[in-house]
Write an enzyme that holds these catalytic residues in place. Structure first.
Site, mmCIF file in Angstrom:
data_model
loop_
_atom_site.group_PDB
_atom_site.id
_atom_site.type_symbol
_atom_site.label_atom_id
_atom_site.label_comp_id
_atom_site.label_asym_id
_atom_site.label_seq_id
_atom_site.Cartn_x
_atom_site.Cartn_y
_atom_site.Cartn_z
ATOM 1 N N ASP A 1 11.911 52.392 66.405
ATOM 2 C CA ASP A 1 12.815 53.431 65.886
ATOM 3 C C ASP A 1 12.630 54.733 66.652
ATOM 4 O O ASP A 1 13.423 55.653 66.511
ATOM 5 C CB ASP A 1 12.484 53.718 64.402
ATOM 6 C CG ASP A 1 12.633 52.501 63.515
ATOM 7 O OD1 ASP A 1 13.537 51.680 63.774
ATOM 8 O OD2 ASP A 1 11.836 52.371 62.557
ATOM 9 N N LYS B 1 22.987 38.899 61.426
ATOM 10 C CA LYS B 1 22.392 39.200 60.123
ATOM 11 C C LYS B 1 23.163 38.500 59.011
ATOM 12 O O LYS B 1 22.567 37.906 58.123
ATOM 13 C CB LYS B 1 22.405 40.716 59.928
ATOM 14 C CG LYS B 1 21.501 41.225 58.862
ATOM 15 C CD LYS B 1 20.065 40.867 59.095
ATOM 16 C CE LYS B 1 19.219 42.028 59.572
ATOM 17 N NZ LYS B 1 17.781 41.634 59.658
ATOM 18 N N ASP C 1 22.438 45.021 64.335
ATOM 19 C CA ASP C 1 22.614 43.938 63.368
ATOM 20 C C ASP C 1 24.098 43.777 63.075
ATOM 21 O O ASP C 1 24.794 44.784 62.901
ATOM 22 C CB ASP C 1 21.890 44.284 62.063
ATOM 23 C CG ASP C 1 20.464 44.736 62.298
ATOM 24 O OD1 ASP C 1 19.601 43.874 62.461
ATOM 25 O OD2 ASP C 1 20.230 45.974 62.335
ATOM 26 N N GLU D 1 21.591 40.976 66.629
ATOM 27 C CA GLU D 1 20.955 40.167 65.597
ATOM 28 C C GLU D 1 22.017 39.687 64.614
ATOM 29 O O GLU D 1 22.710 40.503 63.995
ATOM 30 C CB GLU D 1 19.861 40.976 64.865
ATOM 31 C CG GLU D 1 19.138 40.098 63.849
ATOM 32 C CD GLU D 1 18.150 40.842 62.978
ATOM 33 O OE1 GLU D 1 17.666 41.927 63.358
ATOM 34 O OE2 GLU D 1 17.873 40.310 61.875
ATOM 35 N N HIS E 1 15.540 50.255 68.346
ATOM 36 C CA HIS E 1 15.795 49.484 67.128
ATOM 37 C C HIS E 1 16.891 50.139 66.299
ATOM 38 O O HIS E 1 16.742 51.289 65.865
ATOM 39 C CB HIS E 1 14.497 49.405 66.321
ATOM 40 C CG HIS E 1 14.576 48.538 65.121
ATOM 41 N ND1 HIS E 1 14.237 48.976 63.859
ATOM 42 C CD2 HIS E 1 14.954 47.247 64.986
ATOM 43 C CE1 HIS E 1 14.381 47.987 62.994
ATOM 44 N NE2 HIS E 1 14.823 46.921 63.651
ATOM 45 N N ARG E 2 17.979 49.392 66.093
ATOM 46 C CA ARG E 2 19.178 49.944 65.421
ATOM 47 C C ARG E 2 19.607 51.223 66.138
ATOM 48 O O ARG E 2 20.091 52.165 65.498
ATOM 49 C CB ARG E 2 18.920 50.191 63.930
ATOM 50 C CG ARG E 2 18.279 49.000 63.205
ATOM 51 C CD ARG E 2 18.022 49.264 61.730
ATOM 52 N NE ARG E 2 17.075 48.293 61.176
ATOM 53 C CZ ARG E 2 16.541 48.321 59.979
ATOM 54 N NH1 ARG E 2 16.888 49.277 59.140
ATOM 55 N NH2 ARG E 2 15.690 47.403 59.566
ATOM 56 N N GLU F 1 18.862 47.236 70.073
ATOM 57 C CA GLU F 1 19.038 46.173 69.091
ATOM 58 C C GLU F 1 20.004 46.656 68.029
ATOM 59 O O GLU F 1 20.015 47.850 67.685
ATOM 60 C CB GLU F 1 17.680 45.840 68.459
ATOM 61 C CG GLU F 1 17.683 44.676 67.485
ATOM 62 C CD GLU F 1 17.805 45.028 66.025
ATOM 63 O OE1 GLU F 1 17.785 44.109 65.199
ATOM 64 O OE2 GLU F 1 17.947 46.246 65.675
ATOM 65 N N HIS G 1 22.972 46.844 58.890
ATOM 66 C CA HIS G 1 21.784 46.018 58.679
ATOM 67 C C HIS G 1 21.810 45.243 57.368
ATOM 68 O O HIS G 1 21.654 44.028 57.351
ATOM 69 C CB HIS G 1 20.530 46.906 58.728
ATOM 70 C CG HIS G 1 19.268 46.147 58.515
ATOM 71 N ND1 HIS G 1 18.774 45.873 57.255
ATOM 72 C CD2 HIS G 1 18.410 45.575 59.393
ATOM 73 C CE1 HIS G 1 17.657 45.177 57.368
ATOM 74 N NE2 HIS G 1 17.416 44.981 58.660
#
Ligand code: G3P
Ligand code: MG
Length: 253
Positions: free
Chosen positions: A242, A130, A54, A128, A25-26, A52, A71
């Protein structure tokens, strides 16, 4: 467009879900500054088959759209700057420190990192959408980079519909932060490949209904091993984390 490369599609995406998917995640936001190149490198080094990130769209001095990996709508939480992302030019954003001296990367820099290190077993990149106005530049970016393994997601389902109107091949996932009766209809209307949902809304019946309708479910953001084990046992296809170092043992099988 390079016609020699086959576009990544729904069938290719389902291969990634043949076993439990641990998605960085990120990048690996619990281990490095989120959405920076070291964060993505960390997730990949830990063995993530998917990451992933954003994206927001901004203009550069030549009025070309640039996709930036960040993000929030504002820069102050993750950088040494202030104000809205959309009030910055590309050149201004690249001067900011997004953590440990690293700049906010462009999407192209993240995909270049992946291409450089993982020529054979290519990790999945979940982009994603955003910011507003990200659908069209992302569709253009993917058209120019047809070999990438990509899943496009967004909480903004209009942005996803705009993307789908421009690209009918790349897998899509609507994001949901709370359960809605219309979730499966939304997925169907978008030609989605899976549903990405908040951990808070997961119930056994929801996972069962989605799976029965042919939509795997990916759950964000899961940092505890026991919770990830519970979700895996419920039939969840994968989790955004994370802490890929904590969850990687659950990957596969
Ligand atoms: O895509 C999963 C997750 O990233 C959605 O929430 O706020 O972390 O972008 P957020
Ligand atoms: Mg996200």
């Amino acid at each position: 467009m390079n016609k020699d490369k086959i576009r990544f599609d729904h069938a290719a995406f389902t291969d990634y879900l043949s076993s439990f998917l641990v998605i960085g995640h990120r990048g690996a936001a619990g281990l490095a500054p989120e959405n920076t190149l070291p964060s993505f490198r960390k997730a990949l080094d830990l063995g993530c088959r998917a990451i992933e990130l954003d994206v927001h769209a901004v203009r550069d001095v030549e009025d070309t759209t640039q996709l930036m990996v960040i993000h929030d709508d504002t820069v102050q939480r993750t950088t040494n700057g202030k104000g809205l992302v959309s009030n910055h030019t590309f050149e201004q954003l690249t001067k900011l420190d997004a953590g440990d001296g690293n700049p906010i990367p462009r999407l192209a820099e993240v995909t270049a990192l992946i291409a450089q290190h993982f020529a054979d077993a290519q990790p999945l990149i979940n982009i994603e959408l955003k910011g507003k106005g990200t659908a069209a530049p992302t569709a253009r970016f993917l058209q120019a980079s047809p070999g990438l393994a990509v899943l496009i997601s967004s909480f903004d389902h209009r942005e996803l519909a705009a993307f789908r109107a421009l690209d009918n091949t790349t897998p899509i996932a609507p994001l949901f932060e709370r359960a809605r009766a219309s979730m499966l209809d939304t997925a169907s209307a978008l030609g989605a490949s899976c549903l990405n949902v908040s951990q808070r809304m997961v119930k056994p019946i929801l996972i069962e209904q989605c799976n029965d309708a042919g939509y795997p479910v990916l759950v964000y953001t899961v940092n505890q091993k026991l919770e990830a084990q519970r979700l895996k046992a419920l039939g969840v296809g994968g989790v955004f984390t994370d802490r890929p170092d904590v969850l990687m043992a659950l990957s596969g099988d």
